[in-house]
Design an enzyme around this catalytic site. Structure first.
Site, mmCIF file in Angstrom:
data_model
loop_
_atom_site.group_PDB
_atom_site.id
_atom_site.type_symbol
_atom_site.label_atom_id
_atom_site.label_comp_id
_atom_site.label_asym_id
_atom_site.label_seq_id
_atom_site.Cartn_x
_atom_site.Cartn_y
_atom_site.Cartn_z
ATOM 1 N N LYS A 60 0.807 -1.228 0.000
ATOM 2 C CA LYS A 60 0.000 0.000 0.000
ATOM 3 C C LYS A 60 0.839 1.276 0.000
ATOM 4 O O LYS A 60 0.428 2.300 -0.546
ATOM 5 C CB LYS A 60 -0.944 0.006 1.206
ATOM 6 C CG LYS A 60 -2.010 -1.079 1.191
ATOM 7 C CD LYS A 60 -3.004 -0.869 0.070
ATOM 8 C CE LYS A 60 -4.181 -1.839 0.168
ATOM 9 N NZ LYS A 60 -5.175 -1.618 -0.910
ATOM 10 N N GLU A 117 -9.811 5.692 3.093
ATOM 11 C CA GLU A 117 -10.603 4.591 3.621
ATOM 12 C C GLU A 117 -9.663 3.415 3.828
ATOM 13 O O GLU A 117 -8.599 3.336 3.207
ATOM 14 C CB GLU A 117 -11.720 4.221 2.649
ATOM 15 C CG GLU A 117 -11.361 3.225 1.560
ATOM 16 C CD GLU A 117 -10.283 3.700 0.576
ATOM 17 O OE1 GLU A 117 -9.514 2.860 0.074
ATOM 18 O OE2 GLU A 117 -10.202 4.916 0.324
ATOM 19 N N SER A 163 1.767 -9.731 -0.799
ATOM 20 C CA SER A 163 1.437 -8.300 -0.745
ATOM 21 C C SER A 163 1.603 -7.668 0.627
ATOM 22 O O SER A 163 1.667 -6.447 0.746
ATOM 23 C CB SER A 163 0.001 -8.078 -1.225
ATOM 24 O OG SER A 163 -0.911 -8.857 -0.468
#
Length: 415
Positions: free
Chosen positions: A108, A130, A397
């Site tokens: 991210k 969010e 990830s």
């Protein structure tokens, strides 16, 4: 900074994105994507679109981003041969792209760093986001702290409960975490509230969306910032494994980590792209989050895509053990890749993901995020069916520290 950045093989990341040139100027990937928002947001999205296009080929911006990715995020992340697991399974060799080793523990941060630099150039000093699993919230809070900006993160109250450690991390970083109690109290509802905030505070606020969904230009913008993952793999895999992968596997909720690794390989037809959705308790139940496998085309959060909805078009509640996959839609580019058979999309249940989580911990000494465990589970089922000269690359990830309480709860262990 300039001379250093030019040494990084991914500094000119945007130049590799052609001739594949979707979305079109209106933000469409074939019939998907687009801009379905209230008129009050169209100006903000136009402003964002223009600002992004102004930096897409700007060398100064690329140099700044490359420097931050190297010195703050810690890129490039390595590729790693899961040799013991590959030997146990037999068949194909499994490799991991280690996004779990990034600062903040997931992919991210790549997108958040790109967007915060864009916000800085636009003169926006208030950041909203969010989050579902909390990793995007943590990454947003991190870059906001890095640049001294106000930060508000919206998070469904159910996710607040199951991701308490990430909530605390965000607060430590100076962010305000707003718990959302409406609807299913998960990612969908957090995104709804963030959109409402943006409409109200559009002049001062920059909205960092964390996935390749939402109205144009977000699916394109987030994909481009995450494509550093696949760009690095293009360079790393021939050196580490002797070839490009035969298969690339990544989990898909909204779809940012998958698009990040898929995108640079789209035009290489010899590489099979496989996205893994959350089957939850099974596709024969209503407790899953498999939009591409069990959804229908509709409009959600400003774009046309596959959505889990009833016959009247009402968005339905979803379920996954993984908070980051618990979303009733999917990025429009994934919808396009599915319809054009460039990527295939399979499902993995909660139980299968948990099993892969435990095996990965004990076999490779790596604790994957539950999102990543879905992709790892499919790789483990595929590898024995292939010959030993085949290579499977899994986008790992994120790391699983955030999921300890969830894993313990599902395993009947009291921490």
């Amino acid at each position: 900074m300039h001379s250093f950045a030019n040494q990084l093989f991914y500094v000119d990341w945007i130049k590799t994105l052609k001739p594949y040139n979707l979305p079109d100027e209106s933000g469409h990937f074939g019939p998907y994507g687009g801009l379905f928002v209230a008129e009050t947001l169209t100006h903000a999205l136009d402003e964002l679109n223009q600002a992004y296009y102004s930096v897409r080929n700007n060398q100064e911006f690329q140099n700044e981003l490359a420097y931050e990715l190297a010195h703050f995020v810690g890129r490039p992340s390595p590729v790693y041969h899961a040799k013991r697991w590959s030997e146990k399974l037999g068949g194909a060799q499994i490799w991991f792209k280690r996004e779990d080793l990034n600062h903040t523990g997931a992919h991210k941060i790549n997108n958040c760093m790109g967007q915060i630099l864009l916000a800085k150039r636009m003169g926006k000093r208030r950041i909203i986001a969010e989050t579902g699993a909390g990793q995007h919230g943590v990454a947003t809070a991190t870059v906001a702290a890095r640049y001294g900006m106000e930060c508000v993160v919206y998070m469904g109250s159910e996710d607040v409960r199951r991701q308490a450690s990430n909530v605390y991390r965000m607060k430590l970083l100076g962010a305000q975490v707003v718990s959302v109690d409406s609807g299913s109290r998960t990612l969908k509802d957090a995104l709804n509230e963030a959109m409402r905030d943006w409409v109200t505070n559009v002049e001062t606020t920059f909205y960092i969306i964390g996935t390749v969904a939402g109205p144009h230009p977000y699916p394109m913008l987030v994909r481009d910032f995450q494509s550093v993952i696949g760009q690095e793999c293009l360079n790393q895999m021939p050196k580490a494994a002797g070839k490009q992968p035969d298969y690339i596997i990544a989990s898909v909720g909204g779809g940012s980590n998958a698009m990040g690794i898929f995108y640079p390989y789209i035009e290489n037809s010899s590489v099979r792209l496989i996205g893994v959705e959350a089957a939850g308790e099974g596709l024969n139940t209503k407790r899953h989050a498999a939009s591409l496998n069990a959804g229908h085309v509709g409009v959600l959060h400003g774009n046309r895509t596959y959505v889990i909805q009833d016959e009247h078009g009402q968005v339905q509640a979803t379920h996954s053990i993984s908070a980051g996959l618990d979303y009733p839609g999917v990025g429009p580019e994934h919808a396009w890749l599915k319809d054009n058979n460039r990527a295939e999309y399979v499902t993995v249940t909660d139980a299968e993901a948990l099993d892969a989580f435990h095996i990965c911990c004990r076999t490779e000494g790596i604790m994957p995020a539950l999102e990543s465990a879905h992709a790892i589970a499919h790789a483990a089922s595929l590898a024995p069916k292939l010959s030993s000269d085949k290579v499977i690359l899994v986008n790992l990830s994120g790391r699983g520290d955030k999921d300890m309480h969830t894993v313990a709860e599902y395993s009947g262990i009291e921490l």
